[in-house]
Design an enzyme around this catalytic site. Structure first.
Site, PDB file in Angstrom:
ATOM      1  N   GLY A  19       4.807   5.739   9.359  1.00  0.00           N
ATOM      2  CA  GLY A  19       5.233   4.365   9.209  1.00  0.00           C
ATOM      3  C   GLY A  19       5.188   4.001   7.736  1.00  0.00           C
ATOM      4  O   GLY A  19       4.853   4.837   6.884  1.00  0.00           O
ATOM      5  N   TYR A  20       5.511   2.754   7.444  1.00  0.00           N
ATOM      6  CA  TYR A  20       5.631   2.328   6.052  1.00  0.00           C
ATOM      7  C   TYR A  20       4.842   1.059   5.794  1.00  0.00           C
ATOM      8  O   TYR A  20       4.878   0.120   6.584  1.00  0.00           O
ATOM      9  CB  TYR A  20       7.111   2.115   5.694  1.00  0.00           C
ATOM     10  CG  TYR A  20       7.849   3.422   5.660  1.00  0.00           C
ATOM     11  CD1 TYR A  20       7.987   4.120   4.477  1.00  0.00           C
ATOM     12  CD2 TYR A  20       8.346   3.991   6.831  1.00  0.00           C
ATOM     13  CE1 TYR A  20       8.624   5.348   4.453  1.00  0.00           C
ATOM     14  CE2 TYR A  20       8.985   5.218   6.809  1.00  0.00           C
ATOM     15  CZ  TYR A  20       9.117   5.889   5.620  1.00  0.00           C
ATOM     16  OH  TYR A  20       9.732   7.113   5.587  1.00  0.00           O
ATOM     17  N   LEU A  21       4.143   1.051   4.665  1.00  0.00           N
ATOM     18  CA  LEU A  21       3.506  -0.170   4.180  1.00  0.00           C
ATOM     19  C   LEU A  21       4.502  -0.963   3.352  1.00  0.00           C
ATOM     20  O   LEU A  21       4.423  -2.177   3.262  1.00  0.00           O
ATOM     21  CB  LEU A  21       2.269   0.159   3.340  1.00  0.00           C
ATOM     22  CG  LEU A  21       1.156   0.928   4.069  1.00  0.00           C
ATOM     23  CD1 LEU A  21       0.028   1.249   3.101  1.00  0.00           C
ATOM     24  CD2 LEU A  21       0.651   0.154   5.264  1.00  0.00           C
TER      25      LEU A  21
END
Length: 157
Positions: free
Chosen positions: A28-30
């Site tokens: 996932g991505y921050l």
């Protein structure tokens, strides 16, 4: 600072006889803005955090920094990240002296298979197997950060 140089292709045929290793990846991505992505990944039994810069004009080269982190930290960071995750199996595939990473996507990106080859130089020659399809290097819709926002299932096929 490290620079990642890679080319990306769709896969159009059977590559399975060349697989040397396969690993499940959930990521996932921050942050997934084009100027910088901050990715959190669980790859097999290891966690990683990666920062990537914007690509050059051809989309072949960009800054990349990566550090291994604990699975627990990766799990916790995934919980506070942007909505959505990428679920895929990465196959390490050897063709002659060249190594490809072939990602078979699952979940919302089921049906998409992409091969990447990392190079030492943008103009480096490499062997192109018959199962390698159209080149999609630099086409942002194939970036994992974009596949999270606009998954393959939503594309007109």
């Amino acid at each position: 600072m490290a620079t990642e140089i890679e080319r990306k292709f769709l896969v159009k045929g059977d590559f399975t006889e060349f697989i040397k290793k396969s690993t499940r990846i959930v990521q996932g991505y921050l942050s997934s803005v084009p100027e910088r992505t901050v990715r959190v990944r669980i790859k097999g039994d290891k966690g990683f955090i990666t920062i990537k810069g914007i690509g050059n004009d051809s989309g072949t080269s960009r800054f990349e920094w990566e550090k291994e982190i604990s699975i627990e930290d990766a799990d916790n960071l995934l919980k506070i990240g942007e909505p959505g995750t990428i679920d895929k199996v990465r196959h390490d595939v050897q063709i002659g002296k060249d190594w490809y990473e072939v990602d078979e996507f699952h979940g919302d990106n089921e049906g998409l298979t992409v091969a990447e080859i990392e190079l030492d130089d943008e103009n480096q020659d490499f062997e192109k197997p018959s199962w390698l399809g159209k080149e999609v290097t630099g086409q942002s819709e194939y970036y994992n950060s974009m596949l999270m926002k606009n998954p393959y299932k939503n594309w007109l096929h």
